[in-house]
Design a protein around this motif. Sequence first.
Motif, PDB file in Angstrom:
ATOM      1  N   ARG A 134       0.979  -1.114  -0.024  1.00 55.82           N
ATOM      2  CA  ARG A 134       0.068   0.039   0.091  1.00 55.82           C
ATOM      3  C   ARG A 134       0.792   1.493  -0.224  1.00 55.82           C
ATOM      4  N   GLU A 135       1.833   1.190   0.697  1.00 58.21           N
ATOM      5  CA  GLU A 135       2.757   2.347   0.969  1.00 58.21           C
ATOM      6  C   GLU A 135       4.223   1.990   0.630  1.00 58.21           C
ATOM      7  N   ILE A 136       4.557   2.774  -0.256  1.00 60.66           N
ATOM      8  CA  ILE A 136       6.175   2.503  -0.748  1.00 60.66           C
ATOM      9  C   ILE A 136       6.914   3.656  -0.425  1.00 60.66           C
ATOM     10  N   PRO A 137       7.692   3.806   0.543  1.00 63.71           N
ATOM     11  CA  PRO A 137       8.438   4.853   1.018  1.00 63.71           C
ATOM     12  C   PRO A 137       9.132   5.611  -0.384  1.00 63.71           C
ATOM     13  N   SER A 138       9.069   7.057  -0.520  1.00 60.30           N
ATOM     14  CA  SER A 138       9.921   7.701  -1.759  1.00 60.30           C
ATOM     15  C   SER A 138      11.288   7.265  -1.630  1.00 60.30           C
ATOM     16  N   GLU A 139      11.994   7.197  -0.588  1.00 56.34           N
ATOM     17  CA  GLU A 139      13.324   6.866  -0.310  1.00 56.34           C
ATOM     18  C   GLU A 139      13.766   5.445  -1.348  1.00 56.34           C
ATOM     19  N   SER A 140      12.626   4.696  -1.793  1.00 59.27           N
ATOM     20  CA  SER A 140      12.884   3.394  -2.445  1.00 59.27           C
ATOM     21  C   SER A 140      13.197   3.891  -3.837  1.00 59.27           C
ATOM     22  N   LEU A 141      12.875   5.280  -4.292  1.00 58.78           N
ATOM     23  CA  LEU A 141      13.221   5.856  -5.574  1.00 58.78           C
ATOM     24  C   LEU A 141      14.836   5.973  -5.920  1.00 58.78           C
ATOM     25  N   GLU A 142      15.499   5.915  -4.683  1.00 59.29           N
ATOM     26  CA  GLU A 142      16.988   5.952  -4.747  1.00 59.29           C
ATOM     27  C   GLU A 142      17.585   4.472  -5.360  1.00 59.29           C
ATOM     28  N   ARG A 143      16.609   3.570  -5.471  1.00 57.26           N
ATOM     29  CA  ARG A 143      17.060   2.291  -6.098  1.00 57.26           C
ATOM     30  C   ARG A 143      16.575   2.435  -7.643  1.00 57.26           C
ATOM     31  N   GLN A 144      17.513   2.524  -8.504  1.00 58.65           N
ATOM     32  CA  GLN A 144      17.097   2.817  -9.972  1.00 58.65           C
ATOM     33  C   GLN A 144      16.091   1.935 -10.620  1.00 58.65           C
ATOM     34  N   GLN A 145      16.102   0.648  -9.947  1.00 57.55           N
ATOM     35  CA  GLN A 145      15.390  -0.357 -10.756  1.00 57.55           C
ATOM     36  C   GLN A 145      13.771   0.189 -10.395  1.00 57.55           C
ATOM     37  N   LEU A 146      13.450   0.924  -9.536  1.00 58.21           N
ATOM     38  CA  LEU A 146      11.888   1.295  -9.091  1.00 58.21           C
ATOM     39  C   LEU A 146      11.589   2.526 -10.211  1.00 58.21           C
ATOM     40  N   GLY A 147      12.633   3.163 -10.383  1.00 57.87           N
ATOM     41  CA  GLY A 147      12.335   4.164 -11.404  1.00 57.87           C
ATOM     42  C   GLY A 147      12.239   3.662 -12.755  1.00 57.87           C
ATOM     43  N   ALA A 148      12.873   2.795 -12.890  1.00 55.52           N
ATOM     44  CA  ALA A 148      12.837   2.180 -14.306  1.00 55.52           C
ATOM     45  C   ALA A 148      11.664   1.484 -14.534  1.00 55.52           C
ATOM     46  N   LEU A 149      11.260   0.759 -13.612  1.00 56.88           N
ATOM     47  CA  LEU A 149       9.953   0.223 -13.536  1.00 56.88           C
ATOM     48  C   LEU A 149       8.659   1.146 -13.861  1.00 56.88           C
ATOM     49  N   LEU A 150       8.762   2.118 -13.109  1.00 59.26           N
ATOM     50  CA  LEU A 150       7.738   3.091 -13.400  1.00 59.26           C
ATOM     51  C   LEU A 150       7.837   3.662 -14.811  1.00 59.26           C
TER      52      LEU A 150
ATOM     53  N   LYS B 290       4.361  -5.972  -9.381  1.00 59.74           N
ATOM     54  CA  LYS B 290       5.929  -5.792  -9.303  1.00 59.74           C
ATOM     55  C   LYS B 290       6.428  -5.183  -8.145  1.00 59.74           C
ATOM     56  N   LEU B 291       5.344  -4.138  -7.678  1.00 59.00           N
ATOM     57  CA  LEU B 291       6.383  -3.313  -6.509  1.00 59.00           C
ATOM     58  C   LEU B 291       6.193  -4.026  -5.150  1.00 59.00           C
ATOM     59  N   GLY B 292       5.706  -5.065  -4.896  1.00 58.24           N
ATOM     60  CA  GLY B 292       5.624  -5.640  -3.462  1.00 58.24           C
ATOM     61  C   GLY B 292       6.986  -5.596  -2.862  1.00 58.24           C
ATOM     62  N   GLU B 293       8.143  -5.883  -3.418  1.00 59.84           N
ATOM     63  CA  GLU B 293       9.424  -6.048  -3.009  1.00 59.84           C
ATOM     64  C   GLU B 293       9.953  -4.809  -2.365  1.00 59.84           C
ATOM     65  N   TYR B 294       9.327  -3.572  -2.694  1.00 55.30           N
ATOM     66  CA  TYR B 294       9.535  -2.289  -2.427  1.00 55.30           C
ATOM     67  C   TYR B 294       9.197  -1.722  -0.984  1.00 55.30           C
ATOM     68  N   ALA B 295       8.002  -2.533  -0.751  1.00 52.67           N
ATOM     69  CA  ALA B 295       7.209  -2.206   0.503  1.00 52.67           C
ATOM     70  C   ALA B 295       7.848  -2.477   1.624  1.00 52.67           C
ATOM     71  N   PRO B 296       7.627  -1.731   2.757  1.00 59.89           N
ATOM     72  CA  PRO B 296       8.088  -2.231   4.115  1.00 59.89           C
ATOM     73  C   PRO B 296       7.391  -3.628   4.375  1.00 59.89           C
ATOM     74  N   ARG B 297       8.369  -4.351   5.099  1.00 61.17           N
ATOM     75  CA  ARG B 297       7.839  -5.549   5.592  1.00 61.17           C
ATOM     76  C   ARG B 297       6.747  -5.463   6.588  1.00 61.17           C
TER      77      ARG B 297
END
Lengths: 88, 209
Positions: free
Chosen positions: B120-136, B193-200
Amino acid sequence: MRIDCKHVWQHISAYIDGEVDASLRAEIDRHLETCEICSAVLDSTRNVVVLIADDRVFELPAGFSERLHARLDRELDLAEPSRPPVSG
Amino acid sequence: MTPPNPEFEADCIRRILVGEKHLFHDLIRPCERSIYFLLFSLLRNEAEAEDAAQETAIKVYLNLKNFRGDSQFRTWVLSIARNEGLGRLRKAGTRREDSLDAETDEQTGDYTPAVLTSWREIPSESLERQQLGALLRKAIEGLPAIYRNVVLLRDIEEMDIRETAAALDITEGAVKVRLHRARALLQRDLAPKLGEYAPRRKGLFGWFK
């Protein structure tokens, strides 16, 4: 009458933008209180909207601005706004 | 996005037209991101979008006298960008169904969202990870053109519905419909696809058919 999940999904984008009227908003809010599924859909859709708005997702190509303004400098020397370039 | 400043723009335009050409740099600078991304959404090619953005800026300069002030300056600039982009697509013989003019708003089509409660919530700090930007980026680039443009202007450049409609020369109703479908498609595409970026957290999967 209680609205169903499909009805909520139809209005999710407008709901996120604050574009639904007060009575529909109240119905959706009531639905969300008890529907885990729609709450998850709403949260994840809103999260997608927030994430893609981040400037780090879509960045200008490196040097884009410098190249644009260098080209403009050349063009500004040649032409007047709204007038064709002087010939001859 | 830089917020529009009509007084600054009007003053700049007046001074440019009486000879202070260099002020054009300051006038166009707040618009250049929007110009580029509108063109990129149409042309889907970085080099071509950059070239078209430069051409757009030059056309804006050459036609500055024609700006009437009855729309926002950026809206006027983006309509010039849109014409530049559409002209290039026409030259390239792009098929109509993927063009900005495609009349597919009539299509109905219920969509079933992906219901994955773990992200439900992916912290925007996750965007530091380039794959997330590429996915979006990939998800947005994969949208049909008429949805992609609306998302680019409304959600990425954060224009309001009215300005988005004016820039794309469509109705506000069409903006809302396309935005809704675009967001729904993105949610459905990205949720799994985004599950892995969410906090546990506890109670991970909540699938729904």
